[in-house]
Write an enzyme that holds these catalytic residues in place. Structure first.
Site, mmCIF file in Angstrom:
data_model
loop_
_atom_site.group_PDB
_atom_site.id
_atom_site.type_symbol
_atom_site.label_atom_id
_atom_site.label_comp_id
_atom_site.label_asym_id
_atom_site.label_seq_id
_atom_site.Cartn_x
_atom_site.Cartn_y
_atom_site.Cartn_z
ATOM 1 N N GLU A 1 -4.420 12.370 -9.648
ATOM 2 C CA GLU A 1 -4.577 12.414 -11.093
ATOM 3 C C GLU A 1 -5.720 11.486 -11.490
ATOM 4 O OE1 GLU A 1 -1.837 11.788 -15.088
ATOM 5 O OE2 GLU A 1 -1.312 10.705 -13.260
ATOM 6 N N HIS B 1 1.878 12.054 -6.671
ATOM 7 C CA HIS B 1 0.422 12.001 -6.711
ATOM 8 C C HIS B 1 -0.069 10.562 -6.733
ATOM 9 C CE1 HIS B 1 1.538 11.925 -11.038
ATOM 10 N NE2 HIS B 1 0.560 11.042 -11.107
ATOM 11 N N HIS C 1 0.827 -1.200 0.000
ATOM 12 C CA HIS C 1 0.000 0.000 0.000
ATOM 13 C C HIS C 1 0.862 1.251 0.000
ATOM 14 C CE1 HIS C 1 0.725 -0.750 4.351
ATOM 15 N NE2 HIS C 1 0.894 0.562 4.377
#
Length: 140
Positions: free
Chosen positions: A117, A74, A5
């Protein structure tokens, strides 16, 4: 080796969950409350890629400034309809920092200033208003 993760710290867990779940369509996979450490971990995943999780870490009673530096980069998500996703987020009060003028890509920021994004799945959509005329806003 197996990817597990990415972790991001959040200031307001409810606002972050609203953005991620209602806005982006992620699903809560599991949650761990740790009273002795005074923190909560919430793991989220996109329906199309449940193995790639985001861990939201909420430190109780923290006043730490997590900053707005861009060194994190991002998070990126493929969405079924970039225009509908941006409209839903905008209706929730989220600023569309880089509108999907090209029908393919947009950038928004989470309540904790994490750049996200959004990429159109499949073929790029034809340019469409109000997105075509919308200028960039702030940083992403």
């Amino acid at each position: 080796m197996k990817y597990l993760h990415s972790m991001v710290r959040v200031r307001d867990l409810a606002a972050s969950l609203r953005f991620c779940c209602e806005g982006l369509g992620l699903r809560e996979v599991r949650r761990k409350e740790v009273p002795q450490g005074k923190y909560t971990l919430v793991f989220l995943a996109a329906p199309g890629s449940p193995e790639a999780e985001i861990e939201l870490t909420y430190n109780w009673d923290s006043n730490e400034d997590y900053g707005s530096a861009r060194n994190f980069g991002h998070l990126a998500f493929r969405v079924e309809d970039i225009y509908a996703t941006c409209a839903r987020l905008q209706a929730m009060g989220v600023t569309i920092n880089r509108p999907p003028r090209d029908g393919h890509m947009a950038f928004v920021r989470s309540p904790d200033l994490i750049s996200v994004e959004l990429l159109q799945a499949g073929e790029t959509k034809p340019p469409q208003e109000p997105w075509v005329s919308m200028p960039n806003t702030g940083n992403w």
